[in-house]
Motif scaffolding. Structure first.
Motif, PDB file in Angstrom:
ATOM      1  N   SER A 220      -6.801  20.334  -3.377  1.00 17.41           N
ATOM      2  CA  SER A 220      -5.558  20.680  -4.537  1.00 17.41           C
ATOM      3  C   SER A 220      -4.991  21.799  -4.888  1.00 17.41           C
ATOM      4  N   ALA A 221      -5.919  22.948  -4.423  1.00 18.56           N
ATOM      5  CA  ALA A 221      -5.700  24.464  -4.985  1.00 18.56           C
ATOM      6  C   ALA A 221      -5.015  24.654  -3.771  1.00 18.56           C
ATOM      7  N   CYS A 222      -5.120  24.545  -2.717  1.00 14.79           N
ATOM      8  CA  CYS A 222      -3.749  24.196  -1.603  1.00 14.79           C
ATOM      9  C   CYS A 222      -2.246  24.170  -1.756  1.00 14.79           C
ATOM     10  N   GLU A 223      -2.672  22.326  -1.741  1.00 13.95           N
ATOM     11  CA  GLU A 223      -1.346  21.429  -2.362  1.00 13.95           C
ATOM     12  C   GLU A 223      -0.314  22.329  -3.155  1.00 13.95           C
ATOM     13  N   ALA A 224      -0.961  22.486  -4.478  1.00 13.96           N
ATOM     14  CA  ALA A 224      -0.786  22.906  -5.990  1.00 13.96           C
ATOM     15  C   ALA A 224       0.542  24.504  -5.666  1.00 13.96           C
ATOM     16  N   VAL A 225      -0.242  25.271  -4.836  1.00 12.93           N
ATOM     17  CA  VAL A 225       1.036  26.059  -4.651  1.00 12.93           C
ATOM     18  C   VAL A 225       1.615  26.156  -3.398  1.00 12.93           C
ATOM     19  N   GLY A 226       1.887  25.056  -2.612  1.00 14.49           N
ATOM     20  CA  GLY A 226       2.973  24.765  -1.533  1.00 14.49           C
ATOM     21  C   GLY A 226       2.409  24.874  -0.938  1.00 14.49           C
ATOM     22  N   LEU A 227       1.011  24.766   0.069  1.00 15.79           N
ATOM     23  CA  LEU A 227       0.588  25.431   0.830  1.00 15.79           C
ATOM     24  C   LEU A 227       0.155  23.715   1.755  1.00 15.79           C
ATOM     25  N   ASP A 228       0.648  24.494   3.149  1.00 11.73           N
ATOM     26  CA  ASP A 228      -0.152  23.549   4.147  1.00 11.73           C
ATOM     27  C   ASP A 228      -1.031  23.382   4.023  1.00 11.73           C
ATOM     28  N   PRO A 229      -2.189  21.981   3.493  1.00  4.56           N
ATOM     29  CA  PRO A 229      -4.299  22.759   3.506  1.00  4.56           C
ATOM     30  C   PRO A 229      -4.382  22.149   4.833  1.00  4.56           C
ATOM     31  N   GLN A 230      -3.762  21.476   5.918  1.00  7.24           N
ATOM     32  CA  GLN A 230      -3.938  21.047   6.883  1.00  7.24           C
ATOM     33  C   GLN A 230      -3.704  22.549   8.285  1.00  7.24           C
ATOM     34  N   LEU A 231      -3.348  23.541   7.880  1.00  6.25           N
ATOM     35  CA  LEU A 231      -3.256  24.703   8.659  1.00  6.25           C
ATOM     36  C   LEU A 231      -3.815  25.838   8.525  1.00  6.25           C
ATOM     37  N   GLY A 232      -5.468  26.058   9.067  1.00  2.00           N
ATOM     38  CA  GLY A 232      -6.237  27.069   8.635  1.00  2.00           C
ATOM     39  C   GLY A 232      -5.725  28.213   9.281  1.00  2.00           C
ATOM     40  N   PHE A 233      -7.565  28.760   9.316  1.00  2.00           N
ATOM     41  CA  PHE A 233      -7.136  30.844   9.958  1.00  2.00           C
ATOM     42  C   PHE A 233      -8.435  30.861  10.997  1.00  2.00           C
ATOM     43  N   LEU A 234      -9.554  30.549   9.906  1.00  2.00           N
ATOM     44  CA  LEU A 234     -10.840  30.312  10.090  1.00  2.00           C
ATOM     45  C   LEU A 234     -11.530  28.858  11.641  1.00  2.00           C
ATOM     46  N   HIS A 235     -11.016  27.744  10.295  1.00  2.00           N
ATOM     47  CA  HIS A 235     -11.159  27.173  11.186  1.00  2.00           C
ATOM     48  C   HIS A 235     -10.079  26.136  11.866  1.00  2.00           C
ATOM     49  N   VAL A 236     -10.966  25.446  13.384  1.00  2.00           N
ATOM     50  CA  VAL A 236     -10.542  25.128  14.387  1.00  2.00           C
ATOM     51  C   VAL A 236      -9.116  24.518  13.784  1.00  2.00           C
ATOM     52  N   PRO A 315     -11.733  29.962 -16.101  1.00  2.00           N
ATOM     53  CA  PRO A 315     -13.103  29.138 -15.700  1.00  2.00           C
ATOM     54  C   PRO A 315     -13.251  29.221 -13.909  1.00  2.00           C
ATOM     55  N   ILE A 316     -14.599  29.375 -13.553  1.00  2.00           N
ATOM     56  CA  ILE A 316     -14.579  28.951 -12.354  1.00  2.00           C
ATOM     57  C   ILE A 316     -14.136  27.371 -11.657  1.00  2.00           C
ATOM     58  N   GLY A 317     -14.042  26.943 -12.542  1.00  2.00           N
ATOM     59  CA  GLY A 317     -12.774  25.895 -11.823  1.00  2.00           C
ATOM     60  C   GLY A 317     -11.691  26.374 -11.176  1.00  2.00           C
ATOM     61  N   LEU A 318     -11.216  27.371 -12.417  1.00  2.00           N
ATOM     62  CA  LEU A 318      -9.558  27.951 -11.277  1.00  2.00           C
ATOM     63  C   LEU A 318     -10.112  28.861 -10.422  1.00  2.00           C
ATOM     64  N   LEU A 319     -10.944  29.282  -9.978  1.00  2.00           N
ATOM     65  CA  LEU A 319     -11.317  30.217  -8.692  1.00  2.00           C
ATOM     66  C   LEU A 319     -10.214  29.877  -7.727  1.00  2.00           C
ATOM     67  N   PRO A 320     -10.850  28.217  -7.348  1.00  2.00           N
ATOM     68  CA  PRO A 320      -9.758  28.049  -6.373  1.00  2.00           C
ATOM     69  C   PRO A 320      -8.076  28.212  -6.496  1.00  2.00           C
ATOM     70  N   PHE A 321      -7.523  28.185  -7.357  1.00  2.00           N
ATOM     71  CA  PHE A 321      -6.231  28.082  -7.650  1.00  2.00           C
ATOM     72  C   PHE A 321      -5.844  29.004  -7.733  1.00  2.00           C
ATOM     73  N   THR A 322      -6.268  30.679  -7.969  1.00  2.00           N
ATOM     74  CA  THR A 322      -6.220  32.271  -8.501  1.00  2.00           C
ATOM     75  C   THR A 322      -6.005  32.043  -6.785  1.00  2.00           C
ATOM     76  N   GLN A 323      -7.245  31.491  -5.867  1.00  2.00           N
ATOM     77  CA  GLN A 323      -8.036  32.359  -4.489  1.00  2.00           C
ATOM     78  C   GLN A 323      -6.121  31.269  -3.392  1.00  2.00           C
ATOM     79  N   ALA A 324      -5.682  30.474  -3.722  1.00  2.00           N
ATOM     80  CA  ALA A 324      -5.327  29.511  -3.263  1.00  2.00           C
ATOM     81  C   ALA A 324      -3.801  30.983  -3.365  1.00  2.00           C
ATOM     82  N   ARG A 325      -3.334  31.221  -4.738  1.00  2.00           N
ATOM     83  CA  ARG A 325      -1.782  32.207  -4.473  1.00  2.00           C
ATOM     84  C   ARG A 325      -1.990  32.773  -4.114  1.00  2.00           C
ATOM     85  N   PHE A 326      -3.159  33.610  -3.750  1.00  2.00           N
ATOM     86  CA  PHE A 326      -3.204  35.517  -2.721  1.00  2.00           C
ATOM     87  C   PHE A 326      -3.332  34.835  -1.037  1.00  2.00           C
ATOM     88  N   MET A 327      -3.803  34.141  -1.087  1.00  2.00           N
ATOM     89  CA  MET A 327      -3.648  33.124   0.244  1.00  2.00           C
ATOM     90  C   MET A 327      -2.027  33.126   0.553  1.00  2.00           C
TER      91      MET A 327
END
Length: 344
Positions: A220-236, A315-327
């Motif tokens: 959800s965090a990836c989608e919220a900032v406009g990133l494609d959640p399917q296209l990663g860097f570490l995971h194949v 809140p801990i629940g917002l950490l993924p959204f914060t990190q998605a913005r950094f990404m």
């Protein structure tokens, strides 16, 4: 059925979710079990064999509410929302970065470094609270091994080497978690290595369930900032795999999911009666156990921590959204490299 933080979790096998006027109604064997006004809900999460009417699916999509499907083990299967208005320029930049071997390696290196640092912090905590000098010494060895893995990750030249370092470190880390469980609960919650698809012991069943919920939040965090959640860097990258969400999840597994699992076990908030064993040795949380874990998960997400980069309490629940913005900022070139969240 359980409604927490405006999300309705339907966990009863063979339940039927459908629209009745302006409400979501849940029936089991044609008997009404729950009815919730639609405007009170932000989303619907279904576990295992839960049926959802076409009218409800269309209504959720039209209203911008999410429908998430998890399997009986709590593993993410699908997420449905209405049209996504993601940032096309950001996604173009993401695809360019994914084709840049140097960027991909350095981004993956940061992700692994975050995971190893936070895993090491978990084991250090366990060493300080160990029940005997021998266990403290054993856990300290794992801490030192994780430090060595961090140094190795910093100098590897390829993604395959990096994944090898990460995998070896993970095996040592999971071996240490057994020693952080209080002695009186170790027999029933013995962690026999990391097993998935299906989990083969209670500890694995518990953390797999927590990882699935974390994965949903990271996607959800990836989608919220406009990133494609399917296209990663570490995971194949593979069809149907949310690789970037998996990347984002790595730094949080130990400090959110594993810590919560240990708390639930060590405080006797969850016990063997919260699990069922299936044919073939699979172990799953039952309905009662899932409710306990979901409630604890939502409470955990409300706890506040100070982010080391923003120096703000969130809140801990917002950490993924914060990190998605950094990404996203890293992909745009606004940050030199991705900086993972590091726990104290």
């Amino acid at each position: 059925m359980h409604t927490i933080q405006n999300t309705l979790y339907v966990m009863t096998p063979n339940a039927y979710a459908h629209i009745e006027n302006t409400t979501v109604r849940i029936d089991v064997e044609r008997e009404k079990k729950l009815q919730v006004p639609l405007h009170h809900l932000n989303g619907l999460v279904c576990f295992g064999n839960v049926m959802v009417s076409p009218a409800l699916i269309h209504t959720l999509a039209k209203d911008g509410k999410s429908l998430v499907l998890l399997d009986q083990f709590g593993r993410f299967q699908a997420r449905m929302e209405g049209p996504v208005s993601g940032n096309i320029l950001l996604r173009q930049a993401q695809h360019r970065c994914a084709n840049d071997e140097s960027f991909t390696l350095e981004c993956a290196r940061s992700i692994v470094a975050g995971k190893l640092r936070n895993s090491r912090t978990n084991i250090q905590r366990g060493a300080r609270e160990a029940s005997s000098p021998e266990e403290a010494e054993s856990l300290t060895r794992i801490v030192n091994n994780l430090a060595a893995s961090l140094r190795a990750a910093a100098v590897v030249k390829t993604l395959d080497e990096l994944r090898g370092v990460e995998g070896e470190a993970a095996r040592g880390y999971f071996g240490g978690l057994n020693q952080i469980v209080k002695p009186q609960y170790r027999e029933q919650f013995a962690l026999n290595g990391r097993t998935r698809r299906p989990p083969l012991d209670k500890f694995n069943a518990l953390i797999s369930f927590l990882y699935a919920m974390l994965m949903n939040d990271c996607r959800s965090a990836c989608e919220a900032v406009g990133l494609d959640p399917q296209l990663g860097f570490l995971h194949v990258v593979r069809p149907g795999r949310a690789s970037l969400a998996l990347d984002l999840q790595e730094e949080f597994r130990s400090i959110i999911c594993d810590r919560l699992a240990l708390t639930l076990i060590n405080r006797n908030q969850i016990s063997k009666s919260d699990f069922d064993e299936r044919e073939g040795g699979a172990v799953v949380l039952n309905d009662k156990g899932r409710r306990t874990v979901i409630t604890a998960w939502q409470e955990k997400k409300q706890e506040e921590v100070t982010h080391p980069l923003t120096e703000q309490k969130i809140p801990i629940g917002l950490l993924p959204f914060t990190q998605a913005r950094f990404m996203a900022r890293t992909i745009r070139g606004e940050m030199d490299c991705y900086l993972p969240f590091l726990s104290k």
